[in-house]
Design a protein around this motif. Structure first.
Motif, PDB file in Angstrom:
ATOM      1  N   ILE A 102       0.834  -1.203   0.000  1.00 29.20           N
ATOM      2  CA  ILE A 102       0.000   0.000   0.000  1.00 29.20           C
ATOM      3  C   ILE A 102       0.867   1.250   0.000  1.00 29.20           C
ATOM      4  O   ILE A 102       0.580   2.222  -0.715  1.00 29.20           O
ATOM      5  N   THR A 118      -3.759   1.979  -5.642  1.00 25.36           N
ATOM      6  CA  THR A 118      -4.702   2.195  -4.549  1.00 25.36           C
ATOM      7  C   THR A 118      -5.666   3.347  -4.832  1.00 25.36           C
ATOM      8  O   THR A 118      -6.556   3.615  -4.020  1.00 25.36           O
ATOM      9  N   THR A 124      -8.160  -1.562  -3.631  1.00 26.26           N
ATOM     10  CA  THR A 124      -8.365  -1.419  -2.184  1.00 26.26           C
ATOM     11  C   THR A 124      -9.388  -2.429  -1.671  1.00 26.26           C
ATOM     12  O   THR A 124      -9.256  -2.934  -0.553  1.00 26.26           O
ATOM     13  N   SER A 178     -11.658  -0.357   2.437  1.00 26.67           N
ATOM     14  CA  SER A 178     -11.453  -0.083   1.015  1.00 26.67           C
ATOM     15  C   SER A 178     -11.778   1.357   0.649  1.00 26.67           C
ATOM     16  O   SER A 178     -11.004   2.019  -0.055  1.00 26.67           O
ATOM     17  N   LEU A 181      -9.220   4.079   2.131  1.00 27.92           N
ATOM     18  CA  LEU A 181      -7.949   4.123   1.416  1.00 27.92           C
ATOM     19  C   LEU A 181      -8.136   4.670   0.006  1.00 27.92           C
ATOM     20  O   LEU A 181      -7.389   5.549  -0.436  1.00 27.92           O
TER      21      LEU A 181
END
Length: 239
Positions: A102, A118, A124, A178, A181
């Motif tokens: 990440i 991402t 994500t 999810s 991010l």
């Protein structure tokens, strides 16, 4: 937000491969050549190379790069053990892998011509699904059939109320990990893209890029911290 020019897209186009937008991608090859997929593979390749270089010349007395890697890895592991306990040490490889993936993905989008994987909800969501599914896997591994007590509440007559709430809460973890991010990274990409269009020649995006170094780390840290907490909750005994 994708940069106007993506280097891998240009390369694939030169090779005669079908590079199309997300709305026009219908075949498997067109889906595989989407930026969030190709740059995910790039991130994984970079991490594999770094990992190989890190272990290529191990010494009993660490020095140089090995010393840096050992400090970073041991620091992350000690921090995780403080949350999950010693019995949660076995989840460290997953936490470290997600953290580095990440972090590097977040930083990749700050380079013109590259795309942050991402910044796409598919990437994500995949990371979040891995965490949530593995949470229940280790819970069942640690407690067997008794793991279901985590969803039943403290007293039996509250089960019809507590169990649906717990199930909804665990499903919401996927959305929480999810979307948080994705939203932060996509927003940063969007702002950077606008600044590059408006005043890229005058170094206007630089302050946002420096801020992106901080927020990229924070987002990776928060994702891993929440994952540790989920794993710790699955490993502890239900009350």
């Amino acid at each position: 937000m994708e940069h106007p020019i993506l280097f891998l897209n240009i390369l694939f186009g030169k090779l005669g491969l079908p590079v199309v937008g997300a709305e026009e991608a219908h075949t498997l090859l067109e889906q595989v050549l989407q930026p969030h997929v190709t740059y995910t593979w790039l991130v994984m390749l970079v991490l594999l190379v770094i990992g190989k270089l890190a272990v290529s010349r191990l010494e009993m007395v660490p020095a140089g790069g090995q010393n840096v890697f050992e400090v970073v890895i041991s620091g992350i592991e000690d921090f995780m053990i403080g949350i999950t306990g010693e019995h949660g040490r076995f989840v460290f490889p997953l936490i470290a892998t997600l953290g580095f993936f990440i972090l590097l993905s977040n930083y990749l989008g700050m380079i013109p011509g590259f795309f942050a994987p991402t910044a796409n909800i598919n990437t994500t969501a995949a990371c979040a699904l891995i965490v949530v599914v593995f949470t229940h896997v280790i819970g069942i591994r640690a407690h067997g059939a008794k793991y279901i007590k985590h969803f039943m509440g403290p007293v039996w007559w509250l089960v019809p109320l507590i169990m649906p709430i717990e199930l909804i809460g665990h499903i919401a973890r996927v959305l929480s990990l999810s979307i948080r991010l994705f939203g932060n990274v996509f927003g940063e990409e969007l702002v950077l893209g606008i600044l590059f269009f408006l005043a890229g020649l005058y170094l206007a995006p630089l302050p946002m890029m420096f801020l992106g170094l901080f927020t990229g780390f924070i987002q990776a840290f928060i994702f891993c911290l929440l994952s540790m907490m989920y794993f710790a909750g699955a490993l502890e005994h239900a009350h």
